[in-house]
Design an enzyme around this catalytic site. Structure first.
Site, PDB file in Angstrom:
ATOM      1  CG  HIS A 102     -37.579 -13.020  20.638  1.00  0.00           C
ATOM      2  ND1 HIS A 102     -37.263 -14.129  20.035  1.00  0.00           N
ATOM      3  CD2 HIS A 102     -38.347 -12.361  19.486  1.00  0.00           C
ATOM      4  CE1 HIS A 102     -37.440 -14.087  18.897  1.00  0.00           C
ATOM      5  NE2 HIS A 102     -38.059 -12.953  18.353  1.00  0.00           N
ATOM      6  CD  GLU A 103     -40.093  -9.174  19.847  1.00  0.00           C
ATOM      7  OE1 GLU A 103     -39.799  -8.387  18.842  1.00  0.00           O
ATOM      8  OE2 GLU A 103     -40.810 -10.260  19.673  1.00  0.00           O
TER       9      GLU A 103
ATOM     10  CG  HIS B 181     -35.737  -8.800  16.990  1.00  0.00           C
ATOM     11  ND1 HIS B 181     -35.078  -9.005  16.096  1.00  0.00           N
ATOM     12  CD2 HIS B 181     -36.791  -9.721  17.366  1.00  0.00           C
ATOM     13  CE1 HIS B 181     -35.768 -10.313  15.688  1.00  0.00           C
ATOM     14  NE2 HIS B 181     -36.791 -10.707  16.600  1.00  0.00           N
TER      15      HIS B 181
ATOM     16  CD  GLU C 108     -36.395 -14.516  15.214  1.00  0.00           C
ATOM     17  OE1 GLU C 108     -36.654 -13.250  14.852  1.00  0.00           O
ATOM     18  OE2 GLU C 108     -37.208 -15.287  15.783  1.00  0.00           O
TER      19      GLU C 108
HETATM   20 CO    CO Z   1     -38.095 -12.262  16.275  1.00  0.00          CO
END
Ligand code: CO
Length: 504
Positions: free
Chosen positions: A267-268, A271, A298
């Protein structure tokens, strides 16, 4: 002064401001990763000083003068040119920042600092009454804030616009509502499905050091550049792109749960890849060097975490490695069992622990509630009853306490009203963008089976990252996918995936 000279002066100023912003970013990262507890007052003073400097410099009348001068020139004639994009977005930010009276900013800061401390106690003791007066104060301040910004339609639009520029309740509510109805049906199908998943597979012993090694190798395969970034440990994971050549991501390890760190890292890193994909060498300190919106940000994290990281193809490449590394826990597990375990769906109370399918229901409930609170359609005292009845309707289970219900999130107490929708927008954009990527790169999924992820990374860089804020989120979506935001790609993706896993 020529218009070109005005533009150059403007860019010089905003770059200097961005250097202050990124300095605050480094201090904020350090606060969460390294800082000893007793350093918190000093850090608050440092960050407070920087925040004041940033606000003062950005709202100085000189910025307004320079913008006005350039706005009259030919430099901004082509709306997609770098100059036009920068001027459009700086004007938008400048007007917002200068519209808020200083007294209101200070009042919001003061109230939300105090309310967060009572919120923590209230959540711990399951004591809604303690938090209720703060909700009343904060939503009152949020109405004042919306009035100061100005809005069309309802006041919520002014707050939403801060996190997702250009988005309105008119644009998103229909999509959200359809999504909610579809998800309620999907959850019922999963609950009654013939096949079950075994979540306990990912809740065995997982050596933390090996989790780190595995997580870093996944991050590297997805394209995270460790010569221009770092992965560290924090309680609440985040990504911070300081500027050219330096992007930080963090995660947390649980020795008894594989998913937390593994999917948290993906997830990170999602980003992080966005931050790394923006041309910051050239555009740092201007809107062209910044992400389009929180929702688009996101979408990148959720795509790598879910569409990629929870796919069968991804695991047909990585599962043998995981098995070698975590022999004790995964030795006797098949790929299908593991794939089921990382895609396990079950209704639960807590948003941040929710699976991919129920997550958006948590968000939609909050979106409906905060809109109604801001409009005065529900009163703070009715929040628990209102929350619990919606929860029952969407998830099919009774909330057992306010701590596991309306008191669980920090957002309202922190004055972050209008923020929640960006999570679901991220999931919707993610599915819509990924469906387009699959169409344009016909063998995308089989590339994953070979451990080849850079084709997708480069596609995202080309279609999304490199544009910075050239397009607002919905325009970007239209441009890349040929359609405005829709519930359909996400609903189709989930139905197909869970039908496979649960056999309905
Ligand atoms: Co996020």
């Amino acid at each position: 002064m020529s218009e070109r000279a005005a533009y150059d002066e403007l860019v010089k100023k905003t770059r200097d401001i961005q250097l202050l912003v990124s300095t605050a970013g480094v201090l904020g990262w350090d606060e969460r990763v390294n800082m000893p507890r007793s350093g918190s007052q000093l850090r608050a003073d440092q960050l407070g000083l920087l925040a004041g400097m940033i606000h003062e410099q950005f709202t100085s009348p000189r910025i307004g003068e320079l913008l006005s001068k350039i706005e009259q020139s030919d430099m901004v004639k082509d709306p997609e040119s770098v100059e036009a994009v920068n001027v459009r977005e700086l004007r938008y930010q400048y007007d917002k920042q200068t519209k808020l009276p200083k007294s209101l900013v200070e009042e919001i800061t003061k109230v939300t600092t105090l309310s967060q401390s009572d919120w923590m106690t209230a959540r711990k003791n399951n004591d809604f009454k303690l938090f209720e007066p703060w909700l009343d104060k904060i939503f009152g301040l949020m109405r004042q804030k919306a009035d100061a910004f100005g809005y069309t339609g309802e006041p919520y639009n002014a707050l939403l616009d801060e996190y997702e520029p250009g988005a309105t309740t008119d644009q998103i509510s229909q999509v959200f509502e359809t999504l909610r109805n579809e998800l309620v049906v999907l959850l019922k199908k999963i609950a009654n499905a013939p096949k079950k998943t075994d979540k306990s597979i990912v809740e065995r012993e997982y050596n933390v050091e090996l989790q780190r090694v595995f997580g870093e190798s996944v991050a590297g395969a997805l394209g995270f550049d460790f010569s221009a970034g770092r992965l560290d440990v924090t309680t609440h994971p985040f990504c911070s792109g300081f500027g050219p050549g330096d992007t930080r991501v963090t995660t947390r390890y649980n020795p008894k749960r594989l998913n937390d760190a593994l999917f948290g890292i993906m997830h990170e890193v999602g980003h992080g890849l966005y931050e790394m994909g923006i041309n910051k060498e050239k555009y740092f300190g201007t809107p062209m060097g910044d992400a389009a919106s929180l929702g688009i940000h996101e979408s990148q994290s959720r795509m790598w975490e879910n569409q990629v990281g929870r796919s069968k193809e991804f695991w047909s490449y990585f599962f043998p490695q995981a098995q070698r590394m975590f022999k004790e826990s995964l030795g006797g597990v098949t790929l299908d069992q593991f794939y089921g375990a990382v895609n396990d769906v079950r209704p639960s109370y807590i948003r941040v622990e929710a699976d991919e399918a129920t997550y958006n229901l948590h968000i939609l409930l909050r979106y409906e509630m905060e809109r109604a609170l801001l409009n005065g359609d529900i009163k703070p005292k009715d929040v628990p009853a209102e929350w619990n009845s919606r929860f029952k309707k969407y998830f099919g289970i009774e909330v057992d306490s306010d701590s596991n219900g309306c008191l669980q999130d920090v957002h309202w107490g922190a004055g972050l009203v209008g923020y929640f929708p960006t999570y679901t927008l991220g999931n919707l954009y993610s599915a819509q963008l990924f469906a387009t990527a699959k169409k344009e790169i016909h063998d995308l999924m089989s590339r994953f089976e070979r451990g080849e992820f850079l084709t997708l990374r480069n596609w995202l860089k080309d279609k999304i990252h490199q544009h910075g804020q050239r397009y607002r989120a919905n325009a970007l979506c239209q441009k890349v996918t040929g359609k405005p935001l829709s519930h359909e790609p996400l609903v189709a993706y989930m139905n197909e995936k869970y039908a496979g896993i649960y056999g309905f």
